[in-house]
Design an enzyme around this catalytic site. Sequence first.
Site, PDB file in Angstrom:
ATOM      1  N   THR B 149       0.387  -0.936   0.219  1.00  0.00           N
ATOM      2  CA  THR B 149      -0.062   0.116   0.101  1.00  0.00           C
ATOM      3  C   THR B 149       0.934   1.733   0.309  1.00  0.00           C
ATOM      4  O   THR B 149       1.925   1.127   0.686  1.00  0.00           O
ATOM      5  CB  THR B 149      -0.687   0.457   0.994  1.00  0.00           C
ATOM      6  OG1 THR B 149      -1.862  -1.557   0.962  1.00  0.00           O
ATOM      7  CG2 THR B 149      -1.867   1.702   1.133  1.00  0.00           C
ATOM      8  N   SER B 155      -6.744   0.492  -2.315  1.00  0.00           N
ATOM      9  CA  SER B 155      -7.447  -0.890  -2.908  1.00  0.00           C
ATOM     10  C   SER B 155      -7.029  -0.746  -4.285  1.00  0.00           C
ATOM     11  O   SER B 155      -7.215  -2.292  -4.587  1.00  0.00           O
ATOM     12  CB  SER B 155      -9.126  -0.061  -2.831  1.00  0.00           C
ATOM     13  OG  SER B 155      -9.233  -0.139  -1.458  1.00  0.00           O
ATOM     14  N   GLY B 188       2.967  -2.689   8.502  1.00  0.00           N
ATOM     15  CA  GLY B 188       2.970  -3.117   9.822  1.00  0.00           C
ATOM     16  C   GLY B 188       4.351  -3.766  10.484  1.00  0.00           C
ATOM     17  O   GLY B 188       4.441  -4.271   9.135  1.00  0.00           O
ATOM     18  N   ARG B 321     -26.740 -10.628  35.701  1.00  0.00           N
ATOM     19  CA  ARG B 321     -27.512  -9.275  36.158  1.00  0.00           C
ATOM     20  C   ARG B 321     -29.434  -8.878  35.992  1.00  0.00           C
ATOM     21  O   ARG B 321     -29.549 -10.156  34.805  1.00  0.00           O
ATOM     22  CB  ARG B 321     -26.824  -8.469  35.018  1.00  0.00           C
ATOM     23  CG  ARG B 321     -27.614  -6.435  34.897  1.00  0.00           C
ATOM     24  CD  ARG B 321     -27.379  -5.797  36.906  1.00  0.00           C
ATOM     25  NE  ARG B 321     -26.402  -4.817  36.402  1.00  0.00           N
ATOM     26  CZ  ARG B 321     -27.421  -3.881  36.539  1.00  0.00           C
ATOM     27  NH1 ARG B 321     -28.920  -4.420  36.808  1.00  0.00           N
ATOM     28  NH2 ARG B 321     -26.986  -2.877  36.606  1.00  0.00           N
ATOM     29  N   GLN B 341     -33.454  -8.635  25.381  1.00  0.00           N
ATOM     30  CA  GLN B 341     -31.950  -8.846  25.314  1.00  0.00           C
ATOM     31  C   GLN B 341     -31.634  -9.687  24.672  1.00  0.00           C
ATOM     32  O   GLN B 341     -30.166 -10.472  23.876  1.00  0.00           O
ATOM     33  CB  GLN B 341     -31.801  -9.188  26.838  1.00  0.00           C
ATOM     34  CG  GLN B 341     -30.349  -9.400  27.209  1.00  0.00           C
ATOM     35  CD  GLN B 341     -30.045  -7.807  27.535  1.00  0.00           C
ATOM     36  OE1 GLN B 341     -30.004  -6.976  27.505  1.00  0.00           O
ATOM     37  NE2 GLN B 341     -29.061  -8.139  28.260  1.00  0.00           N
ATOM     38  N   GLY B 407     -23.482   0.297  30.630  1.00  0.00           N
ATOM     39  CA  GLY B 407     -22.418   0.862  31.422  1.00  0.00           C
ATOM     40  C   GLY B 407     -21.129   0.237  31.138  1.00  0.00           C
ATOM     41  O   GLY B 407     -19.596   0.599  31.169  1.00  0.00           O
ATOM     42  N   THR B 428     -11.745  -3.220   6.794  1.00  0.00           N
ATOM     43  CA  THR B 428     -11.064  -1.887   5.829  1.00  0.00           C
ATOM     44  C   THR B 428      -9.377  -2.487   4.848  1.00  0.00           C
ATOM     45  O   THR B 428      -9.233  -2.586   4.506  1.00  0.00           O
ATOM     46  CB  THR B 428     -10.587  -0.495   5.590  1.00  0.00           C
ATOM     47  OG1 THR B 428     -10.280  -0.215   7.334  1.00  0.00           O
ATOM     48  CG2 THR B 428     -12.016   0.047   5.855  1.00  0.00           C
ATOM     49  N   GLU B 430      -6.176  -5.219   4.373  1.00  0.00           N
ATOM     50  CA  GLU B 430      -6.459  -6.244   3.369  1.00  0.00           C
ATOM     51  C   GLU B 430      -7.724  -6.342   2.216  1.00  0.00           C
ATOM     52  O   GLU B 430      -7.905  -7.402   2.154  1.00  0.00           O
ATOM     53  CB  GLU B 430      -6.174  -7.695   3.764  1.00  0.00           C
ATOM     54  CG  GLU B 430      -4.930  -7.753   4.627  1.00  0.00           C
ATOM     55  CD  GLU B 430      -4.444  -9.203   4.955  1.00  0.00           C
ATOM     56  OE1 GLU B 430      -3.173  -9.745   6.358  1.00  0.00           O
ATOM     57  OE2 GLU B 430      -4.353  -9.995   3.986  1.00  0.00           O
TER      58      GLU B 430
END
Lengths: 637, 637
Positions: B149, B155, B188, B321, B341, B407, B428, B430
């Site tokens: 890149t 891309s 990297g 919970r 849930q 939270g 985004t 590879e």
Amino acid sequence: MVQWTPNTDTDLPSCPSSPPSPDALNKLLFPTNRELREKLFDLLKEPLFRRRTDISVRQHRELTTARIKRLHQEGVFRNTIALQKPEGSRRYDNVIAVLTLLDHSLEVKLGVSFGLFGATVHKLGSKQQRDFWIPRLENFEAFGCFALTELGHGSNVRGIETRATYLPETRQFEIHTPNETAQKYWIGGAADSATHSVVFAKLTIRGIDYGIHVFIVRLRRPDGTIEPGIRIADCGEKAGLNGVDNGRIWFTHVRIPREDMLSGLSQVAPDGTYSSSIPSANARFGVMLAALTGGRVGIASNAIGTAMLGLTIAIRYSFQRRAFAPSEGSLEVPLLFYTSQQRQLMIPLATSFVYGFCARDLSDDWYRAIESGSVSKRTHVVSAGYKALFTWFMQDALQAAREACGGQGYKSDNVIAPLKADRDVMLTFEGANTVMMLQVGKTLLAEFGSATRNSGRYDENSILSALNAIPRKSGSTKQLDSAFFRSTFLRLEKEQVVALGNQYSKALKKRGGSEFHAWNDCLEQAEKAARAHMCRVIHETFECHVKKAYEIDEHSADALGLCGQLWGANSIQQNADFLRLRCISINDATVIAGGVGDLCEKMTAIAKHLVEGIGIPQHLLAPIAVNYVKHNSRARL
Amino acid sequence: MVQWTPNTDTDLPSCPSSPPSPDALNKLLFPTNRELREKLFDLLKEPLFRRRTDISVRQHRELTTARIKRLHQEGVFRNTIALQKPEGSRRYDNVIAVLTLLDHSLEVKLGVSFGLFGATVHKLGSKQQRDFWIPRLENFEAFGCFALTELGHGSNVRGIETRATYLPETRQFEIHTPNETAQKYWIGGAADSATHSVVFAKLTIRGIDYGIHVFIVRLRRPDGTIEPGIRIADCGEKAGLNGVDNGRIWFTHVRIPREDMLSGLSQVAPDGTYSSSIPSANARFGVMLAALTGGRVGIASNAIGTAMLGLTIAIRYSFQRRAFAPSEGSLEVPLLFYTSQQRQLMIPLATSFVYGFCARDLSDDWYRAIESGSVSKRTHVVSAGYKALFTWFMQDALQAAREACGGQGYKSDNVIAPLKADRDVMLTFEGANTVMMLQVGKTLLAEFGSATRNSGRYDENSILSALNAIPRKSGSTKQLDSAFFRSTFLRLEKEQVVALGNQYSKALKKRGGSEFHAWNDCLEQAEKAARAHMCRVIHETFECHVKKAYEIDEHSADALGLCGQLWGANSIQQNADFLRLRCISINDATVIAGGVGDLCEKMTAIAKHLVEGIGIPQHLLAPIAVNYVKHNSRARL
């Protein structure tokens, strides 16, 4: 950073001959306190307000405090404290709308002391208490926090366990944390900085439970030491919002004077006699949480400001950045050439304008409520609905913006990705979004119930009264005009509300009359009804703003109309229930599917003007929003 | 941390008499290298591998390096390096699947050197080059990075501008960065640590352009100093993945020996004569990017592992919970009592099982491709599609998990929220997800084109050959059986592919034959076709696994069947195109809408077993997954 000149590439949809004027748009979006906004934008050029990343939690907290001091020094908060007067609130909200573009922590830290502590004292305190506390908060002689939530009790605030026992012999209240789940949790400002807290606790006098009341408790002495009997722990690092020092509080038989119960509505006489101007415990509890409604109004509004920030950055980058060429050797085209990029950014941009005006409308309702001292059912419902929908939208918009910028969207200095982590808390604080939507749904169910008892007609004051006269299918699908959207949205709303009512009746029978269990069987339908209701309300509200805009600036109004169409068409396209419940035909759906792309192209043609109309100054944007190549040049190393 | 005992509350859907065995499920999910996995899980109990948050970028990088050293010391990478042999790859992938549960940076840092550098040398290098580099990488004598890149070219990798000019007089290549947009970006390992890089550059010999080739360039000397002519800068802080030192590289007329071009496929003789076993520049380019396909296979798989981690934490918390009680004074019910849930967590849980088996299937295809040396069209398409769909799903699942925990889901030590920020890059890198989906769409368009020329029939080898014989509506909507899903998914796929083909033909006429512009007119439809295709492929693939599971363990197979139904029903419910394109009737849609809730309830009844089947050990979970009250107790301060 150099000046941004958006691409005038012929590969992009061509700008109409009469585009909206950014200045006119900006005035429509931000009609009040414009000088104050400009002054603040200027202040934020100071080095202290430079965006920072890669700082520790400790450093972020110190930075937030330093920034608040600087703002105070400039007199930003003079006579602005929330809830004193509508003008003050409007002024305060404009301050926060600017600060939120820089750092969520700054906004929340101020909001806790001014909006939550301050508003609670204002609403529930006696005149004496108000006169004592409000100036002290505004001058930062006291910094307040809001101790409502407990480790085991968030959404179900009625379930809190902290106790306040009146002791007639010493004329004191004893505040006590009876067990671990009763520890106050997430209390913003508690860990490091707050001097006082409003504490929500269950009042007991001579063994009789009077329900939840609010007390002012000093947490820290002027030298910073914590009061005896109070134990405070840090909530620790969060995924964002690390400039706010959230803490946990345990009270061990802490005694406070009788005068420190907020006594505007309810009083305990020295001998322990209880009296209240609101006899119903339920109604009293509702009033006690009034500050939360104000908080939601602010959150809804700032969520849209945040989305606009992320979208501005991504759109400006998409004008500059090029990829792929039509033929070998020719110039690559800007990202906004691609219909996929247009769709990814223009739908949220349009939505942010629609929601932005709705959020302002809600704020105006809220200022009126402050003035009149009473909050309407509509305002309650709309604040809950907007809080949820707008914060969810914000996260989706930021995600779209982040992906639209590729790897650059993931770099901290390009703002979008850290912004997303920082704001994610908004989806669950001051009322978890799912719970908010269900509150809206529950109100709709109740209104449907009343109407059923009233031979199917909604009361004039019902938030559903518009369902009494739904126009037959009107307007034109092809034109995507307002009449089409109105009738379509109303039909969906009616279908969803009726389905909720019917489902609930059946569930109630099936569950042997247990309302608790019957309601649990209807949660999905309740959310659908709530969404449909909010969708109609948003359309209605925004249309009023578009009409008003036509009296001011035609081109801006045209642009807003386009935003409304794209938002509306996309809302229909994304929701299979419009087809399933026969609110549109398959033919309509096909027309709409095709229409969205055309609208995105039209939006792209004026995207530059819309983004400039939002008007976020360059120093609050990101390097990729200006010139991503120059920013990355070797010369800058 | 204490042992987790999930709630056996009567308020929860009751467990069937024959629930799936967690052990059997785990063996189905992870059939190979089970001892290695256990060993690694044990190793991760060491303090060095304790989860860390609130560490600086610098500390995170050092920690990542220290962890890699420790793993190497234990011989984890011995004979495992990617692409050497299928067994090695499978072993490596199992190692990464465990490490990804701890820290994405660890996985990516290893992946760049082993998976990208290593795989590129293996695929494109001569035998001599392979024999030289592979052992050095495996022993960490060299640490490789992958310089593809550039700042201006992500891309569109074909658009890279870095030059490699052959100089016959000195028998060297000169690597050069001609301008700012050509700087290598996001590399990297480049900023701090890599010793060498594969560098993608445009080869020129005596003024003739031979297209992109790959060169090995030493970046750093053993003492760490950077080679002359190379300038490296840090990409800086990111929203996550900060253990990886991404860098930018400029080459200024850097000379490397002729021997350092990877010469397995193409060679430059000393006199500058160019030869290649693949004459077509296009085909050559495809082979050069083979390592990226392998990368996508790994990403798809690890995305599901990550989603399962977040969901495990949220589901375990939701058992503990409690909130709200059926009547005053009675015990509050666990969060999983609520149908909202259940829906929020069970749909992604079911999906994670469906996708998990599909990801393993893709890995197996990939191992076969390594063995045979050729990657099929199907594998290319599926790897692109899974990479996009599974990483998008991962983010949605983590968001659902985060919100489901309120939270607590936002606290760093509860893993979910920082995990989400950390993994967002996967959407985004590879191959940007949108681009991946459009690649799938483009292949479908080409297949449709071939079939059109072949009187409407797809070739036997076409990835669309199943469309030759779509069963009439079969199976039962009420039963949500496999036949129903198959015929429904095939019908949608056909409609979307045909719509793409037709739209493209029209666009081509309208755009005067410009394929570039015509394709741009069809991007939305291309993504729709791609999604429909992948949906059918996923269903087909997963059904095979369910069938196989019935030969091993009936109760597990039943549970997987349930996952498949819920995933399928939800996929239909979420997509209005099933109705719009008449793949289902309104009546079907209503049945499905009702069915999803029932399936969620059934899933909740076995959620404990499914989560235990995923089998993530407690030390890799979060405090809220174990006992959120004890973790927060005052005694622990």
